[in-house]
Enzyme design. Structure first.
Site, PDB file in Angstrom:
ATOM      1  N   HIS A 215      -3.454   7.264   3.096  1.00  0.00           N
ATOM      2  CA  HIS A 215      -3.789   5.976   2.483  1.00  0.00           C
ATOM      3  C   HIS A 215      -5.229   5.636   2.847  1.00  0.00           C
ATOM      4  O   HIS A 215      -5.634   5.765   4.002  1.00  0.00           O
ATOM      5  CB  HIS A 215      -2.827   4.904   3.004  1.00  0.00           C
ATOM      6  CG  HIS A 215      -3.209   3.513   2.594  1.00  0.00           C
ATOM      7  ND1 HIS A 215      -3.574   3.195   1.303  1.00  0.00           N
ATOM      8  CD2 HIS A 215      -3.302   2.369   3.308  1.00  0.00           C
ATOM      9  CE1 HIS A 215      -3.860   1.910   1.245  1.00  0.00           C
ATOM     10  NE2 HIS A 215      -3.714   1.390   2.445  1.00  0.00           N
TER      11      HIS A 215
ATOM     12  N   ASN B 163     -10.076  -0.164  -0.161  1.00  0.00           N
ATOM     13  CA  ASN B 163      -8.615  -0.084  -0.155  1.00  0.00           C
ATOM     14  C   ASN B 163      -8.069  -0.561  -1.503  1.00  0.00           C
ATOM     15  O   ASN B 163      -8.189  -1.736  -1.834  1.00  0.00           O
ATOM     16  CB  ASN B 163      -8.073  -0.958   0.991  1.00  0.00           C
ATOM     17  CG  ASN B 163      -6.571  -0.847   1.154  1.00  0.00           C
ATOM     18  OD1 ASN B 163      -5.886  -0.307   0.293  1.00  0.00           O
ATOM     19  ND2 ASN B 163      -6.069  -1.376   2.252  1.00  0.00           N
TER      20      ASN B 163
ATOM     21  N   CYS C 237       0.816  -1.229   0.000  1.00  0.00           N
ATOM     22  CA  CYS C 237       0.000   0.000   0.000  1.00  0.00           C
ATOM     23  C   CYS C 237       0.843   1.270   0.000  1.00  0.00           C
ATOM     24  O   CYS C 237       0.329   2.358  -0.265  1.00  0.00           O
ATOM     25  CB  CYS C 237      -0.956   0.010   1.190  1.00  0.00           C
ATOM     26  SG  CYS C 237      -2.077  -1.395   1.190  1.00  0.00           S
TER      27      CYS C 237
HETATM   28  N1  ACO Z   1     -18.514  -8.929   8.585  1.00  0.00           N
HETATM   29  C1  ACO Z   1     -18.975  -9.237   9.810  1.00  0.00           C
HETATM   30  N2  ACO Z   1     -18.166  -9.621  10.807  1.00  0.00           N
HETATM   31  C2  ACO Z   1     -16.850  -9.698  10.573  1.00  0.00           C
HETATM   32  C3  ACO Z   1     -16.314  -9.386   9.317  1.00  0.00           C
HETATM   33  C4  ACO Z   1     -17.197  -8.997   8.303  1.00  0.00           C
HETATM   34  N3  ACO Z   1     -16.783  -8.673   7.064  1.00  0.00           N
HETATM   35  N4  ACO Z   1     -14.970  -9.526   9.371  1.00  0.00           N
HETATM   36  C5  ACO Z   1     -14.682  -9.916  10.622  1.00  0.00           C
HETATM   37  N5  ACO Z   1     -15.813 -10.018  11.337  1.00  0.00           N
HETATM   38  C6  ACO Z   1     -15.963 -10.415  12.722  1.00  0.00           C
HETATM   39  C7  ACO Z   1     -14.764 -11.105  13.272  1.00  0.00           C
HETATM   40  O1  ACO Z   1     -14.779 -12.465  12.929  1.00  0.00           O
HETATM   41  C8  ACO Z   1     -14.924 -10.885  14.764  1.00  0.00           C
HETATM   42  O2  ACO Z   1     -15.838 -11.836  15.251  1.00  0.00           O
HETATM   43  P1  ACO Z   1     -15.544 -12.575  16.646  1.00  0.00           P
HETATM   44  O3  ACO Z   1     -15.493 -11.457  17.655  1.00  0.00           O
HETATM   45  O4  ACO Z   1     -16.707 -13.464  16.772  1.00  0.00           O
HETATM   46  O5  ACO Z   1     -14.228 -13.260  16.463  1.00  0.00           O
HETATM   47  C9  ACO Z   1     -15.612  -9.513  14.840  1.00  0.00           C
HETATM   48  O6  ACO Z   1     -16.117  -9.253  13.531  1.00  0.00           O
HETATM   49  C10 ACO Z   1     -14.705  -8.372  15.260  1.00  0.00           C
HETATM   50  O7  ACO Z   1     -13.487  -8.534  14.604  1.00  0.00           O
HETATM   51  P2  ACO Z   1     -12.306  -7.541  14.802  1.00  0.00           P
HETATM   52  O8  ACO Z   1     -11.131  -8.028  14.028  1.00  0.00           O
HETATM   53  O9  ACO Z   1     -12.134  -7.205  16.242  1.00  0.00           O
HETATM   54  O10 ACO Z   1     -12.911  -6.238  14.132  1.00  0.00           O
HETATM   55  P3  ACO Z   1     -12.225  -4.855  14.007  1.00  0.00           P
HETATM   56  O11 ACO Z   1     -13.029  -3.830  14.667  1.00  0.00           O
HETATM   57  O12 ACO Z   1     -10.748  -4.916  14.309  1.00  0.00           O
HETATM   58  O13 ACO Z   1     -12.341  -4.576  12.447  1.00  0.00           O
HETATM   59  C11 ACO Z   1     -11.016  -4.713  10.479  1.00  0.00           C
HETATM   60  C12 ACO Z   1     -11.775  -5.480  11.536  1.00  0.00           C
HETATM   61  C13 ACO Z   1     -11.990  -3.811   9.733  1.00  0.00           C
HETATM   62  C14 ACO Z   1     -10.397  -5.687   9.486  1.00  0.00           C
HETATM   63  C15 ACO Z   1      -9.945  -3.855  11.146  1.00  0.00           C
HETATM   64  O14 ACO Z   1      -9.167  -4.636  12.014  1.00  0.00           O
HETATM   65  C16 ACO Z   1      -9.045  -3.174  10.175  1.00  0.00           C
HETATM   66  O15 ACO Z   1      -9.468  -2.297   9.438  1.00  0.00           O
HETATM   67  N6  ACO Z   1      -7.747  -3.499  10.175  1.00  0.00           N
HETATM   68  C17 ACO Z   1      -6.826  -2.896   9.250  1.00  0.00           C
HETATM   69  C18 ACO Z   1      -6.940  -3.658   8.043  1.00  0.00           C
HETATM   70  C19 ACO Z   1      -6.563  -2.922   6.812  1.00  0.00           C
HETATM   71  O16 ACO Z   1      -6.960  -1.823   6.569  1.00  0.00           O
HETATM   72  N7  ACO Z   1      -5.786  -3.610   6.016  1.00  0.00           N
HETATM   73  C20 ACO Z   1      -5.478  -3.133   4.760  1.00  0.00           C
HETATM   74  C21 ACO Z   1      -4.081  -3.235   4.412  1.00  0.00           C
HETATM   75  S1  ACO Z   1      -3.046  -2.410   5.527  1.00  0.00           S
HETATM   76  C22 ACO Z   1      -3.371  -0.929   5.366  1.00  0.00           C
HETATM   77  O17 ACO Z   1      -3.808  -0.576   4.320  1.00  0.00           O
HETATM   78  C23 ACO Z   1      -3.148  -0.048   6.492  1.00  0.00           C
END
Ligand code: ACO
Length: 320
Positions: A247, A277, A112
């Site tokens: 980003h 993204n 990214c």
């Molecule tokens: N729909 C519904 N529920 C979901 C989904 C979905 N698409 N994806 C995950 N869940 C569930 C999980 O399984 C978890 O369930 P559990 O508690 O029963 O295990 C619950 O939702 C909460 O999961 P978390 O991981 O705590 O959710 P969080 O608030 O952290 O959000 C997310 C997840 C959006 C992926 C977040 O961690 C995030 O944005 N991380 C950065 C990821 C990113 O942007 N990556 C891109 C590349 S790096 C960069 O560009 C910076």
């Protein structure tokens, strides 16, 4: 002498995949995706559209806005994680398409942060007077490496491209130009955001694999740190920054970073709502949107920051 942005362009494929469409594909909901990420839809490349197709559209628009042609370009650097072919570089397809028969073109892979890496390399070629004008592109067809059964990742990513033409400043440019770019990477974190395979390791492309929570935590920290590093290096008061162009991964990451930097959200460009993204394409897409919408104006001081797999992260300060 500095490198000045002469024109920008972007391209998003026509096909749109909404959160409601995703509800039919995996166990998720529009409310969950919007609340956790801010994303409402993403664009998906058609079967016949490749990373180069998207890149060529964005490149042509950037050239048009810079009032230049392919013959004016000495160097193309294309940042991507999803090249058309293992070899040659996707950049040479762009070179052919814009009618550039001199100079050189190559790809960069820094996930990214790719566009920022490419911008810095192009900037160095201009500063050391090897070239006059460069076309810097971030382009991705991430939909090709997303596991559409994995709700942890498939809701986050989309396809797109963005481009910028930069060239050496003249007296008429005044204060305009790239004031500083800082790049970082730390391979100890490479497994937190990776793919399940690759050319040499598995002879496949693999699918995106991510430890979402860990990536989130590092993202806010690294994006804030690198922004502050750039501000310190250039002795810039953050209150003089007109816009933050971050980003576009997750609106909560952007809000967290902006809050730590004390930059109000009215002065932050947010486009991820519409395209999710798009990795290396994310910054140039946001930059072009900011310029095309009239928010970013000539003379504005803008702070760019990116973070991605590797981890890689980068910050830049630019006077438009
Ligand atoms: N729909 C519904 N529920 C979901 C989904 C979905 N698409 N994806 C995950 N869940 C569930 C999980 O399984 C978890 O369930 P559990 O508690 O029963 O295990 C619950 O939702 C909460 O999961 P978390 O991981 O705590 O959710 P969080 O608030 O952290 O959000 C997310 C997840 C959006 C992926 C977040 O961690 C995030 O944005 N991380 C950065 C990821 C990113 O942007 N990556 C891109 C590349 S790096 C960069 O560009 C910076």
């Amino acid at each position: 002498m500095k490198s000045v942005i002469r024109g920008t362009g972007s391209y998003l494929p026509e096909k749109i995949l909404t959160n409601f469409d995703l509800e039919k594909m995996v166990e998720t909901s529009d409310a969950w995706i919007r609340e956790r990420t801010g994303i409402q839809c993403r664009h998906i490349a058609d079967k016949e559209e490749y990373t180069s197709t998207l890149a060529i559209h964005a490149a042509k628009e950037a050239l048009k806005n810079a009032h230049l042609t392919g013959e004016d370009i000495d160097l193309i650097i294309l940042a991507t994680t999803t090249p058309d072919d293992t070899t040659p570089a996707t950049a040479v397809r762009v070179q052919e398409a814009i009618g550039m028969t001199h100079g050189f073109a190559f790809d960069i892979q820094a996930a990214c942060s790719g566009f920022m890496y490419a911008l810095n390399v192009a900037n160095q070629f201009i500063l050391n007077k090897s070239i006059k004008t460069a076309l810097v592109i971030g382009a991705e067809t991430l939909s090709r490496i997303v596991d559409w059964k994995d709700r942890n990742t498939c809701v986050l990513f989309g396809d797109g491209a963005g481009a910028a033409v930069i060239s050496a400043s003249t007296e008429e440019d005044g204060e305009a130009g790239i004031l500083d770019i800082v790049l970082h990477s730390d391979g100890r974190f490479r497994n937190l955001l990776t793919t399940t395979g690759g050319v040499s390791r598995t002879q496949t492309t693999g699918y995106v694999l991510m430890e979402g929570r860990e990536v989130f935590r590092h993202a806010v920290m690294n994006l804030t740190d690198v922004a502050e590093e750039v501000l310190n290096r250039t002795h810039t008061d953050k209150n003089t920054v007109d816009f933050l162009v971050p980003h576009q991964a997750n609106v909560r990451i952007i809000e967290g970073t902006a809050k730590k930097l004390n930059i109000p959200m009215e002065r932050v460009i947010v486009t991820l709502t519409e395209h999710g993204n798009t990795s290396a394409a994310s910054i140039p897409l946001a930059l072009h949107h900011g310029i095309a919408s009239g928010k970013l104006k000539k003379g504005h001081l803008i702070l760019l920051d990116a973070m991605g797999g590797g981890f890689t992260w980068a910050g830049a300060l630019i006077r438009l």
